[in-house]
Motif scaffolding. Structure first.
Motif, PDB file in Angstrom:
ATOM      1  N   ASP A 117       0.826  -1.208   0.000  1.00  0.00           N
ATOM      2  CA  ASP A 117       0.000   0.000   0.000  1.00  0.00           C
ATOM      3  C   ASP A 117       0.859   1.257   0.000  1.00  0.00           C
ATOM      4  OD1 ASP A 117       1.036  -0.181   2.537  1.00  0.00           O
ATOM      5  OD2 ASP A 117      -0.895  -0.132   3.583  1.00  0.00           O
ATOM      6  N   THR A 118       2.102   1.137  -0.448  1.00  0.00           N
ATOM      7  CA  THR A 118       3.039   2.262  -0.410  1.00  0.00           C
ATOM      8  C   THR A 118       3.487   2.732  -1.787  1.00  0.00           C
ATOM      9  OG1 THR A 118       4.978   0.811  -0.241  1.00  0.00           O
ATOM     10  CG2 THR A 118       3.904   1.471   1.820  1.00  0.00           C
ATOM     11  N   PHE A 119       3.106   2.047  -2.852  1.00  0.00           N
ATOM     12  CA  PHE A 119       3.613   2.397  -4.174  1.00  0.00           C
ATOM     13  C   PHE A 119       2.902   3.615  -4.765  1.00  0.00           C
ATOM     14  CE2 PHE A 119       0.119  -0.543  -4.924  1.00  0.00           C
ATOM     15  CZ  PHE A 119      -0.538  -0.017  -6.031  1.00  0.00           C
ATOM     16  N   THR A 120       3.542   4.233  -5.719  1.00  0.00           N
ATOM     17  CA  THR A 120       2.997   5.375  -6.451  1.00  0.00           C
ATOM     18  C   THR A 120       2.485   4.913  -7.810  1.00  0.00           C
ATOM     19  OG1 THR A 120       4.465   6.968  -5.381  1.00  0.00           O
ATOM     20  CG2 THR A 120       3.545   7.601  -7.512  1.00  0.00           C
ATOM     21  N   ALA A 121       1.294   5.362  -8.177  1.00  0.00           N
ATOM     22  CA  ALA A 121       0.726   5.023  -9.482  1.00  0.00           C
ATOM     23  C   ALA A 121       0.949   6.191 -10.440  1.00  0.00           C
ATOM     24  CB  ALA A 121      -0.767   4.724  -9.354  1.00  0.00           C
ATOM     25  N   PRO A 122       1.754   6.007 -11.482  1.00  0.00           N
ATOM     26  CA  PRO A 122       2.048   7.106 -12.412  1.00  0.00           C
ATOM     27  C   PRO A 122       0.908   7.368 -13.381  1.00  0.00           C
ATOM     28  CG  PRO A 122       3.120   5.115 -13.149  1.00  0.00           C
ATOM     29  CD  PRO A 122       2.468   4.774 -11.830  1.00  0.00           C
ATOM     30  N   ALA A 123       1.042   8.434 -14.135  1.00  0.00           N
ATOM     31  CA  ALA A 123       0.045   8.790 -15.149  1.00  0.00           C
ATOM     32  C   ALA A 123       0.118   7.826 -16.326  1.00  0.00           C
ATOM     33  CB  ALA A 123       0.282  10.220 -15.627  1.00  0.00           C
ATOM     34  N   ALA A 124      -0.956   7.782 -17.088  1.00  0.00           N
ATOM     35  CA  ALA A 124      -0.967   7.006 -18.321  1.00  0.00           C
ATOM     36  C   ALA A 124      -0.145   7.736 -19.375  1.00  0.00           C
ATOM     37  CB  ALA A 124      -2.401   6.804 -18.805  1.00  0.00           C
ATOM     38  N   GLU A 125       0.445   6.981 -20.275  1.00  0.00           N
ATOM     39  CA  GLU A 125       1.262   7.552 -21.347  1.00  0.00           C
ATOM     40  C   GLU A 125       0.889   6.914 -22.680  1.00  0.00           C
ATOM     41  OE1 GLU A 125       5.588   8.135 -20.228  1.00  0.00           O
ATOM     42  OE2 GLU A 125       4.995   6.664 -18.715  1.00  0.00           O
ATOM     43  N   HIS A 126       1.179   7.627 -23.749  1.00  0.00           N
ATOM     44  CA  HIS A 126       1.016   7.134 -25.119  1.00  0.00           C
ATOM     45  C   HIS A 126      -0.440   6.764 -25.429  1.00  0.00           C
ATOM     46  CE1 HIS A 126       5.291   7.179 -24.734  1.00  0.00           C
ATOM     47  NE2 HIS A 126       5.366   6.044 -24.055  1.00  0.00           N
ATOM     48  N   CYS A 127      -1.376   7.552 -24.894  1.00  0.00           N
ATOM     49  CA  CYS A 127      -2.800   7.268 -25.090  1.00  0.00           C
ATOM     50  C   CYS A 127      -3.454   8.242 -26.058  1.00  0.00           C
ATOM     51  CB  CYS A 127      -3.528   7.279 -23.745  1.00  0.00           C
ATOM     52  SG  CYS A 127      -2.866   6.087 -22.558  1.00  0.00           S
ATOM     53  N   GLY A 128      -2.653   8.980 -26.824  1.00  0.00           N
ATOM     54  CA  GLY A 128      -3.188   9.891 -27.819  1.00  0.00           C
ATOM     55  C   GLY A 128      -4.028  10.997 -27.219  1.00  0.00           C
ATOM     56  N   PRO A 129      -5.069  11.457 -27.931  1.00  0.00           N
ATOM     57  CA  PRO A 129      -5.914  12.551 -27.450  1.00  0.00           C
ATOM     58  C   PRO A 129      -6.612  12.262 -26.121  1.00  0.00           C
ATOM     59  CG  PRO A 129      -6.305  12.153 -29.779  1.00  0.00           C
ATOM     60  CD  PRO A 129      -5.467  11.008 -29.281  1.00  0.00           C
ATOM     61  N   LEU A 130      -6.693  10.999 -25.742  1.00  0.00           N
ATOM     62  CA  LEU A 130      -7.382  10.641 -24.501  1.00  0.00           C
ATOM     63  C   LEU A 130      -6.463  10.545 -23.298  1.00  0.00           C
ATOM     64  CD1 LEU A 130     -10.011   7.958 -25.595  1.00  0.00           C
ATOM     65  CD2 LEU A 130     -10.329  10.390 -25.127  1.00  0.00           C
ATOM     66  N   THR A 131      -5.208  10.893 -23.453  1.00  0.00           N
ATOM     67  CA  THR A 131      -4.273  10.765 -22.330  1.00  0.00           C
ATOM     68  C   THR A 131      -4.741  11.565 -21.121  1.00  0.00           C
ATOM     69  OG1 THR A 131      -2.387  10.359 -23.804  1.00  0.00           O
ATOM     70  CG2 THR A 131      -1.903  11.099 -21.556  1.00  0.00           C
TER      71      THR A 131
END
Length: 264
Positions: free
Chosen positions: A208-222
């Protein structure tokens, strides 16, 4: 996943899119033709994944040069993880991972990664986080974990990337594309032997300590996708990991695997 002396042997191994994003969804529809094909459905609700006497050892990796096959074992473990990333919680489809471990010629602990297998899991609410996201195929969203390049059976550390799939998403849309999500699993309790022959051991762990990064390479829906999933998220993330594993020493593996011993 860290082993204690009593645990021998040890395993090593959603909010709606803002109204303004409707235009982005419509504009991104042109991506559907090139996107990965995926049929939406309800999220997979898996029981504890359990290895069996018919476990496939074909992913057992080649051993390092100079090691003793009798003292090295191939472990196959199956897990039923549940993951919370940002605002979304998903019960993932079962994961199977294979690796080898044993003493190196200098006496140090060695391990070699084998393979990981799983399938996509539908994210409830799809791209919109609403019932429409479940009913409309074009708004479907699924998540599939992939090996992130790190697996330390002795410390419980491993990494994953999370591929995001859907008719409106381009290939390569991923959480953790640049840098994978790193986990440090902690045992929820002691391991339990289910069977001695074949050996089957169950355990539960979590992080329960990890960081969730942003999504990448998702085009206009990023951007809209990150808002939908609540990413990036520095806290509130959770991986619950119920698993079982079995093993064979390399001298007992089928001849097909035995031919790979002694490689680098």
């Amino acid at each position: 996943m860290t082993k204690s002396p009593a645990d021998k042997p040890r395993c090593h191994s959603v909010r709606r899119l803002a109204g303004a994003t409707g235009a982005a969804l419509a504009g991104a529809a042109v991506l559907a033709g090139a996107a990965a094909v995926w049929a939406p459905g309800v999220a997979y609700a898996a029981p504890r994944a359990t290895v069996s006497s018919g476990t496939d050892f074909s992913d057992c990796p080649a051993l390092p040069d100079g090691v003793d096959p009798v003292r090295w074992r191939c472990e196959v473990h199956s897990a039923s993880p549940q993951v919370t990333l940002g605002k979304v919680t998903v019960k993932l489809a079962p994961i199977t991972m294979t690796h080898a471990e044993g003493p190196m010629p200098d006496g140090s602990n060695g391990q070699v990664w084998g393979a990981m297998h799983t399938t996509p899991t539908a994210v409830p609410g799809g791209l919109t986080g609403t019932p429409a996201g479940d009913r409309a195929a074009v708004l479907g969203l699924a998540i599939e974990p992939e090996y992130g390049g790190r697996f330390d059976a002795y410390t419980g550390q491993f990494s994953l990337r999370f591929r995001l799939l859907g008719p409106l998403l381009p290939p390569g849309c991923t959480i953790g594309a640049s840098a994978p999500v790193d986990f440090q699993l902690k045992r929820s309790g002691p391991s339990r032997w289910v069977s001695q022959d074949p050996p089957v051991i169950e355990f539960s762990a979590y992080d329960d300590t990890f960081t969730a990064p942003a999504a990448e390479h998702c085009g206009p829906l990023t951007g809209p996708l990150d808002r939908r999933l609540g990413l990036p998220a520095a806290e509130g993330n959770l991986l619950s990991y119920d698993a079982s594993y079995t093993f064979k020493t390399y001298d007992r593996l089928p001849m097909a695997a035995a031919g790979r011993r002694g490689g680098s």
